[in-house]
Scaffold this motif. Structure first.
Motif, mmCIF file in Angstrom:
data_model
loop_
_atom_site.group_PDB
_atom_site.id
_atom_site.type_symbol
_atom_site.label_atom_id
_atom_site.label_comp_id
_atom_site.label_asym_id
_atom_site.label_seq_id
_atom_site.Cartn_x
_atom_site.Cartn_y
_atom_site.Cartn_z
ATOM 1 N N GLY A 47 -4.802 -24.438 60.814
ATOM 2 C CA GLY A 47 -5.488 -25.522 60.110
ATOM 3 C C GLY A 47 -6.845 -25.831 60.706
ATOM 4 O O GLY A 47 -7.779 -26.195 59.984
ATOM 5 N N PHE A 48 -6.974 -25.694 62.036
ATOM 6 C CA PHE A 48 -8.274 -25.884 62.661
ATOM 7 C C PHE A 48 -9.265 -24.838 62.156
ATOM 8 O O PHE A 48 -10.435 -25.150 61.902
ATOM 9 C CB PHE A 48 -8.150 -25.807 64.187
ATOM 10 N N ALA A 49 -8.808 -23.590 62.013
ATOM 11 C CA ALA A 49 -9.678 -22.546 61.478
ATOM 12 C C ALA A 49 -10.123 -22.890 60.059
ATOM 13 O O ALA A 49 -11.276 -22.659 59.682
ATOM 14 C CB ALA A 49 -8.954 -21.200 61.500
ATOM 15 N N VAL A 50 -9.212 -23.462 59.263
ATOM 16 C CA VAL A 50 -9.570 -23.871 57.902
ATOM 17 C C VAL A 50 -10.576 -25.016 57.951
ATOM 18 O O VAL A 50 -11.579 -25.017 57.211
ATOM 19 C CB VAL A 50 -8.316 -24.301 57.107
ATOM 20 N N TYR A 51 -10.331 -25.988 58.826
ATOM 21 C CA TYR A 51 -11.277 -27.099 58.939
ATOM 22 C C TYR A 51 -12.663 -26.589 59.332
ATOM 23 O O TYR A 51 -13.672 -26.964 58.713
ATOM 24 C CB TYR A 51 -10.797 -28.120 59.970
ATOM 25 N N GLU A 52 -12.737 -25.754 60.350
ATOM 26 C CA GLU A 52 -14.022 -25.237 60.828
ATOM 27 C C GLU A 52 -14.732 -24.407 59.762
ATOM 28 O O GLU A 52 -15.947 -24.490 59.606
ATOM 29 C CB GLU A 52 -13.803 -24.372 62.076
ATOM 30 N N GLY A 53 -13.962 -23.607 59.027
ATOM 31 C CA GLY A 53 -14.580 -22.701 58.072
ATOM 32 C C GLY A 53 -14.856 -23.284 56.709
ATOM 33 O O GLY A 53 -15.735 -22.801 55.994
ATOM 34 N N VAL A 54 -14.126 -24.322 56.335
ATOM 35 C CA VAL A 54 -14.245 -24.841 54.974
ATOM 36 C C VAL A 54 -14.624 -26.317 54.934
ATOM 37 O O VAL A 54 -15.434 -26.728 54.110
ATOM 38 C CB VAL A 54 -12.916 -24.634 54.195
ATOM 39 N N CYS A 55 -14.046 -27.107 55.822
ATOM 40 C CA CYS A 55 -14.191 -28.561 55.720
ATOM 41 C C CYS A 55 -15.341 -29.147 56.530
ATOM 42 O O CYS A 55 -15.913 -30.172 56.157
ATOM 43 C CB CYS A 55 -12.901 -29.252 56.165
ATOM 44 N N ALA A 56 -15.656 -28.518 57.671
ATOM 45 C CA ALA A 56 -16.576 -29.131 58.633
ATOM 46 C C ALA A 56 -17.993 -29.282 58.114
ATOM 47 O O ALA A 56 -18.764 -30.077 58.659
ATOM 48 C CB ALA A 56 -16.585 -28.329 59.936
ATOM 49 N N SER A 57 -18.350 -28.540 57.081
ATOM 50 C CA SER A 57 -19.712 -28.656 56.561
ATOM 51 C C SER A 57 -19.939 -29.984 55.850
ATOM 52 O O SER A 57 -21.080 -30.406 55.666
ATOM 53 C CB SER A 57 -20.016 -27.504 55.604
ATOM 54 N N CYS A 58 -18.864 -30.646 55.465
ATOM 55 C CA CYS A 58 -18.995 -31.918 54.735
ATOM 56 C C CYS A 58 -18.281 -33.082 55.423
ATOM 57 O O CYS A 58 -18.739 -34.220 55.341
ATOM 58 C CB CYS A 58 -18.442 -31.779 53.314
ATOM 59 N N HIS A 59 -17.147 -32.795 56.056
ATOM 60 C CA HIS A 59 -16.311 -33.859 56.606
ATOM 61 C C HIS A 59 -16.380 -33.896 58.129
ATOM 62 O O HIS A 59 -16.219 -32.874 58.794
ATOM 63 C CB HIS A 59 -14.851 -33.665 56.183
ATOM 64 N N SER A 60 -16.562 -35.092 58.669
ATOM 65 C CA SER A 60 -16.579 -35.280 60.113
ATOM 66 C C SER A 60 -15.169 -35.530 60.635
ATOM 67 O O SER A 60 -14.234 -35.791 59.874
ATOM 68 C CB SER A 60 -17.483 -36.456 60.480
ATOM 69 N N LEU A 61 -15.050 -35.432 61.967
ATOM 70 C CA LEU A 61 -13.814 -35.765 62.676
ATOM 71 C C LEU A 61 -14.218 -36.574 63.910
ATOM 72 O O LEU A 61 -14.103 -36.119 65.045
ATOM 73 C CB LEU A 61 -13.056 -34.502 63.092
ATOM 74 N N HIS A 62 -14.703 -37.769 63.677
ATOM 75 C CA HIS A 62 -15.252 -38.571 64.762
ATOM 76 C C HIS A 62 -14.218 -38.930 65.815
ATOM 77 O O HIS A 62 -14.560 -39.243 66.953
ATOM 78 C CB HIS A 62 -15.860 -39.863 64.201
ATOM 79 N N GLY A 63 -12.949 -38.897 65.460
ATOM 80 C CA GLY A 63 -11.910 -39.304 66.399
ATOM 81 C C GLY A 63 -11.569 -38.258 67.438
ATOM 82 O O GLY A 63 -10.793 -38.534 68.353
#
Length: 234
Positions: A47-63
């Protein structure tokens, strides 16, 4: 989230620290759910790989800080390698103590992509909601007119969302050999975001289970002592 392939860095680093791949789709289940649930590290790493590759360009993870990734089973050296290849807003490489990089200002149909740090805790159904949302895109039913710049999602309240469907088969390459179907990517990123919302979930549940067993033991001892006292008094 936007459509593009996961960085080779994330795939390469996860390759040496990947937990064992398991089938989480037949039937769909999340190891983290339930009063005794624990984070599925294999799924969360994917899931981290999915977040880095797909989600991180738009969504932050400030926590989260990059050092927190050690909680997924990665070594400090592996996490440092991930961080070092991330350029922060000031142009400097991230460190273990850096918060996850914040994407640039993005607007989707007038809506700002939410931070995902606590998305699981903030949505009814949590983990399952994330999965259902990511797999809920499709053509609108007959008679439904979409607003400009919106897309139909059967799970989202009102059915219209400004985020397009972003997952697709093989959007990432999994280091553990799992098949990167759209459903698997959705399940894995849901597990990762569950961990992101509560990195101590496994530890809390383990402590809770030990506490329950301890008090059950004390209850049994107390009952046995009580019966013995009554027997002696009788």
């Amino acid at each position: 989230m936007r459509r593009f392939f996961a960085p080779l860095l994330a795939v390469g680093v996860l390759a040496s620290g990947a937990a064992r791949a398991e089938d989480t789709l037949s039937p769909l289940h999340f190891q983290s759910q339930g009063w005794s649930g624990t984070i599925d590290k294999a799924a969360a790493q994917r899931g981290f790989a999915v977040y880095e590759g797909v989600c991180a360009s738009c969504h932050s993870l400030h926590g989260l800080h990059y050092r927190d990734l050690e909680g997924l089973g990665l070594t400090p050296a592996q996490v440092a390698g991930i961080a070092a290849n991330v350029r922060l807003a000031n142009g400097q490489p991230a460190t273990l103590n850096s918060r996850f990089k914040t994407p640039g200002a993005i607007s989707m149909g007038g809506a700002t992509p939410p931070d995902l740090s606590n998305i699981v805790a903030q949505r009814p159904g949590g983990t399952r909601y994330v999965y259902d949302f990511l797999t809920g895109f499709g053509p609108p039913p007959a008679g439904v007119s979409l607003l400009p710049g919106h897309f139909y999602n059967a799970v989202f309240p009102g059915g219209q969302v400004s985020m397009p469907a972003v997952l697709r088969d093989n959007a990432v390459t999994y280091a553990d050999g799992a098949k990167a179907s759209t459903a698997q990517e959705a399940a894995d990123v849901a597990e990762f975001l569950t961990w992101a919302s509560d990195p101590n979930l496994s530890a809390r549940h383990a402590v809770g289970l030990r506490a329950v067993l301890f008090f059950a033991f004390l209850t049994i001892v107390a009952l046995l002592v009580k019966r013995r006292i009554w027997r002696e008094e009788g």
